[in-house]
Design a protein around this motif. Structure first.
Motif, PDB file in Angstrom:
ATOM      1  N   ILE A  33       0.863  -1.179   0.000  1.00 24.69           N
ATOM      2  CA  ILE A  33       0.000   0.000   0.000  1.00 24.69           C
ATOM      3  C   ILE A  33       0.900   1.229   0.000  1.00 24.69           C
ATOM      4  O   ILE A  33       1.580   1.512   0.991  1.00 24.69           O
ATOM      5  CB  ILE A  33      -0.930   0.021   1.228  1.00 24.69           C
ATOM      6  N   VAL A  35       1.579   5.166   0.100  1.00 22.45           N
ATOM      7  CA  VAL A  35       0.907   6.269   0.778  1.00 22.45           C
ATOM      8  C   VAL A  35       1.568   7.599   0.421  1.00 22.45           C
ATOM      9  O   VAL A  35       2.798   7.722   0.466  1.00 22.45           O
ATOM     10  CB  VAL A  35       0.950   6.091   2.310  1.00 22.45           C
ATOM     11  N   VAL A  44      -3.840   6.997  -0.683  1.00 23.43           N
ATOM     12  CA  VAL A  44      -3.272   5.692  -1.007  1.00 23.43           C
ATOM     13  C   VAL A  44      -3.513   5.402  -2.486  1.00 23.43           C
ATOM     14  O   VAL A  44      -4.470   5.909  -3.081  1.00 23.43           O
ATOM     15  CB  VAL A  44      -3.878   4.569  -0.137  1.00 23.43           C
ATOM     16  N   ILE A 152       2.106  -3.725   8.149  1.00 22.13           N
ATOM     17  CA  ILE A 152       0.877  -3.193   8.732  1.00 22.13           C
ATOM     18  C   ILE A 152      -0.005  -4.296   9.301  1.00 22.13           C
ATOM     19  O   ILE A 152      -0.637  -4.131  10.341  1.00 22.13           O
ATOM     20  CB  ILE A 152       0.076  -2.388   7.677  1.00 22.13           C
ATOM     21  N   THR A 171       3.412  -1.276   3.789  1.00 24.18           N
ATOM     22  CA  THR A 171       3.190   0.074   3.278  1.00 24.18           C
ATOM     23  C   THR A 171       4.535   0.749   3.079  1.00 24.18           C
ATOM     24  O   THR A 171       5.539   0.382   3.705  1.00 24.18           O
ATOM     25  CB  THR A 171       2.311   0.912   4.237  1.00 24.18           C
ATOM     26  N   LEU A 215      -6.641  -1.441   5.937  1.00 21.30           N
ATOM     27  CA  LEU A 215      -6.554  -0.007   5.675  1.00 21.30           C
ATOM     28  C   LEU A 215      -6.901   0.790   6.932  1.00 21.30           C
ATOM     29  O   LEU A 215      -6.301   1.848   7.201  1.00 21.30           O
ATOM     30  CB  LEU A 215      -7.485   0.373   4.530  1.00 21.30           C
ATOM     31  N   LEU A 218      -3.868   0.897   9.033  1.00 22.41           N
ATOM     32  CA  LEU A 218      -2.919   1.867   8.496  1.00 22.41           C
ATOM     33  C   LEU A 218      -3.343   3.288   8.857  1.00 22.41           C
ATOM     34  O   LEU A 218      -2.512   4.115   9.255  1.00 22.41           O
ATOM     35  CB  LEU A 218      -2.806   1.709   6.979  1.00 22.41           C
TER      36      LEU A 218
END
Length: 252
Positions: A33, A35, A44, A152, A171, A215, A218
């Motif tokens: 992911i 960011v 994202v 994460i 991430t 998510l 995160l």
């Protein structure tokens, strides 16, 4: 991408496979992911799948897939941080240090293959030949760089499915993107578009429930400031017919 593309994503309830298959050992997989924290609300990167693919057509997903044999052999620009390796080694079933490295590297490879965005550093004078799925890095004179990755969450597909994956969700900051390959995402590709979207925005509401769980983890960590390796890492797994959320390193 085929099976590999499905590695880090569970089926939606209405699309799930029959749950009466014999036991299959989960295959190691990784998702990345990316960011962008350059503004007040983090964004994202998600990709929209082609409408004609069998699995999750038209849905927004994060790049991810199964670990490849080459992930263990490819040289890297920098080793994975010791604290990241420590997190990857937590939990059961146990893995080796080389497997932990492969998981982090797989996340980078999948992101490059599916989005054209590569996390790497110049391979000055290394003389190392990269081929197969790592050819794009070779052509750019790069070695993959997993040093900026954070773990994460970890999640295992429920038993009884014909495809099962033990997925680590990583991430990395968008600033770690050092190379872009043109033409990877197009109207006839598996991912037809890439979009940077604010966390909490509409495209993310249609993600698979497990991916939304990750998510959410995160988002909570981003709200506390810079990402740290010593934060608790959740482990989503199934037993007794339901999902459980434990913390890696705290399981009995």
């Amino acid at each position: 991408m085929s099976d590999a593309a499905q590695a880090a994503r569970e089926e939606k309830p209405e699309e799930k496979e029959p749950d009466h298959h014999p036991y299959y050992r989960p295959k190691d997989a990784a998702t990345l992911i990316l960011v962008d924290r350059s503004r007040a609300v983090p964004k994202v990167l998600v990709g929209r799948r082609h409408d004609k693919v069998v699995f999750m057509p038209g849905k927004f997903v994060f790049p991810g897939g199964r670990v490849d044999k080459s992930d263990n052999r490819v040289p890297v620009a920098a080793p994975i941080p010791g604290a990241l390796e420590e997190n990857l080694l937590k939990g059961s079933p146990k893995i080796t240090s080389s497997r932990a490295r492969s998981l982090a590297v797989a996340a980078i490879r999948e992101a490059c293959e599916e989005t054209g965005l590569c996390l790497g550093r110049k391979a000055e004078g290394s003389g190392t030949k990269l081929d197969g799925p790592w050819q794009p890095f070779a052509e750019a004179g790069l070695l993959p760089d997993p040093s900026g990755l954070f773990l994460i969450a970890r999640a295992i597909t429920p038993p009884g499915r014909v495809r099962r994956f033990d997925t680590r969700f990583f991430t990395a900051d968008a600033s770690a993107i050092t190379h872009r390959i043109e033409g990877v995402v197009h109207a006839d590709a598996e991912l037809v578009e890439l979009v940077w979207v604010e966390i909490g925005s509409k495209p993310l509401a249609d993600l698979h429930p497990m991916t939304k769980n990750v998510l959410g983890e995160l988002e909570r960590r981003l709200a506390t400031g810079p990402l740290r390796h010593d934060a608790a890492v959740p482990f989503f797994h199934f037993y007794g017919g339901r999902m459980h959320r434990d913390v890696l390193g705290e399981m009995k």
